[in-house]
Design a protein around this motif. Structure first.
Motif, short mmCIF file in Angstrom:
data_model
loop_
_atom_site.label_atom_id
_atom_site.label_comp_id
_atom_site.label_asym_id
_atom_site.label_seq_id
_atom_site.Cartn_x
_atom_site.Cartn_y
_atom_site.Cartn_z
N PRO A 1 0.82 -1.22 0.00
CA PRO A 1 0.00 0.00 0.00
C PRO A 1 0.85 1.27 0.00
N LYS A 2 1.99 1.22 0.70
CA LYS A 2 2.88 2.38 0.77
C LYS A 2 3.48 2.72 -0.59
N ARG A 3 3.85 1.67 -1.35
CA ARG A 3 4.46 1.93 -2.67
C ARG A 3 3.46 2.56 -3.64
N LYS B 1 -12.47 -3.35 -6.78
CA LYS B 1 -13.38 -3.80 -5.73
C LYS B 1 -13.40 -2.77 -4.60
N PHE B 2 -14.31 -2.97 -3.68
CA PHE B 2 -14.43 -2.08 -2.53
C PHE B 2 -13.22 -2.26 -1.62
N ARG B 3 -12.62 -1.14 -1.16
CA ARG B 3 -11.47 -1.16 -0.24
C ARG B 3 -10.36 -2.07 -0.75
N SER B 4 -9.90 -1.81 -1.97
CA SER B 4 -8.83 -2.60 -2.56
C SER B 4 -7.56 -1.76 -2.65
N GLY B 5 -6.45 -2.42 -3.04
CA GLY B 5 -5.21 -1.71 -3.26
C GLY B 5 -5.37 -0.64 -4.34
N THR C 1 -4.45 3.48 -4.26
CA THR C 1 -3.69 4.25 -5.25
C THR C 1 -4.48 5.47 -5.70
N ALA C 2 -5.77 5.29 -5.96
CA ALA C 2 -6.60 6.41 -6.39
C ALA C 2 -6.69 7.49 -5.32
#
Length: 308
Positions: free
Chosen positions: A138-140, A157-161, A165-166
């Motif tokens: 998630p940090k990258r 999807k809901f609450r995805s990586g 990013t968005a």
């Protein structure tokens, strides 16, 4: 492998604009891409046929406009975007959440090599031998969005990586774009929620390039670029325009008339309509949707419109 420090000239200029930019980057491949015009394309790991189809389409069109595609080398949409972009002039940058000597996922080792063999670039803020640590991914994502002028979400999807990013994109004042999905479609919940939060709904890659003021390699004199649709007799359809003009005008709301008047029985592209009306693409698109819902016009492939 090259190490680029935050004080070096090669360091990506756009990363200097974000919160917590990496102090150094470990880079394999073409470092010139780091300061090229870039757009991130991200999406679901468990992607659908819809996501694959439109990721291929958008990635190809954007990368062929000499724009670099940035993504995270993940399974799914990331992989599709990278693979398509390796064949295009803009090429691609993969951002890892681990060291360059520990490619993750291992299934994408072949894609990693393909990117480098085709003059692409792979980067990480982590030491080359840094092991895979899931909390780093998630940090990258802040680097994926930070390198880019904008972020395109093809499905999420809901609450995805992807939504992470968005959201980094929003925080970094990047333009965020989303392809719409059906209500109730699992892989579209995140996309539709991002649109509610302010992401721009797009259905054509040129909308993204126009919004970011990047000239498309396919740009032409739009006013003279009238597409002929199979089965339409242009001469007869032009005559219909004159015959029905008055009757149609009486039934159309005032705020829609300007847009309607720019559409005839000869297909007209949305970019032509926007140029002539001097309205933004987003505003024009909203009015076109209303006109189509009311049955006055019909949309055709390639963002073209004709009167019904």
């Amino acid at each position: 492998m090259k190490i680029i420090k935050i004080t070096d000239n090669e360091y990506p200029k756009r990363l200097l604009e974000i919160k917590n930019p990496p102090e150094k980057l470990y880079v394999e491949g073409n470092i010139d891409l780091l300061n090229n015009n870039s757009i991130a394309i991200v999406g679901s790991r468990k992607c659908t046929d819809y996501g694959i189809k439109y990721t291929k389409k958008f990635a190809k069109e954007i990368a062929n406009s000499n724009v670099t595609i940035v993504s995270g080398l993940a399974i799914g949409i990331d992989s599709v975007a990278h693979e398509i972009a390796t064949k295009c002039v803009g090429n691609t940058i993969a951002v890892l959440g681990c060291g360059l000597n520990n490619i993750y996922p291992k299934e994408n080792m072949e894609l990693f090599n393909l990117i480098l063999e085709n003059n692409g670039c792979v980067i990480s803020e982590y030491e080359p031998n840094a092991k895979v640590c899931m909390k780093n991914f998630p940090k990258r994502n802040r680097i994926i969005s930070g390198l880019s002028l904008g972020v395109l979400v093809t499905e999420a999807k809901f609450r995805s990586g992807t939504t992470i990013t968005a959201k980094y994109g929003f925080e970094q004042n990047r333009k965020v774009f989303c392809l719409p999905r059906d209500i109730g479609e699992t892989n579209g919940v995140g996309s539709n929620n991002l649109i509610k939060l302010g992401a721009k709904l797009v259905t054509d890659s040129k909308e993204i390039l126009d919004e970011l003021e990047i000239k498309s390699s396919k740009d032409k004199n739009i006013e003279n670029d009238i597409k002929v649709v199979e089965g339409i007799d242009l001469k007869k359809e032009l005559e219909k325009t004159e015959k029905y003009e008055e009757d149609e005008q009486d039934t159309i709301d005032e705020e829609l008339k300007e847009i309607y008047n720019l559409i005839s029985y000869v297909p007209k592209n949305i970019n032509y309509i926007a140029m002539k009306s001097k309205c933004g693409i987003s505003n024009v698109n909203q009015k076109l949707i209303i006109l189509e819902l009311k049955g006055y016009i019909k949309s055709l492939p390639g963002n073209n419109y004709v009167r019904c």
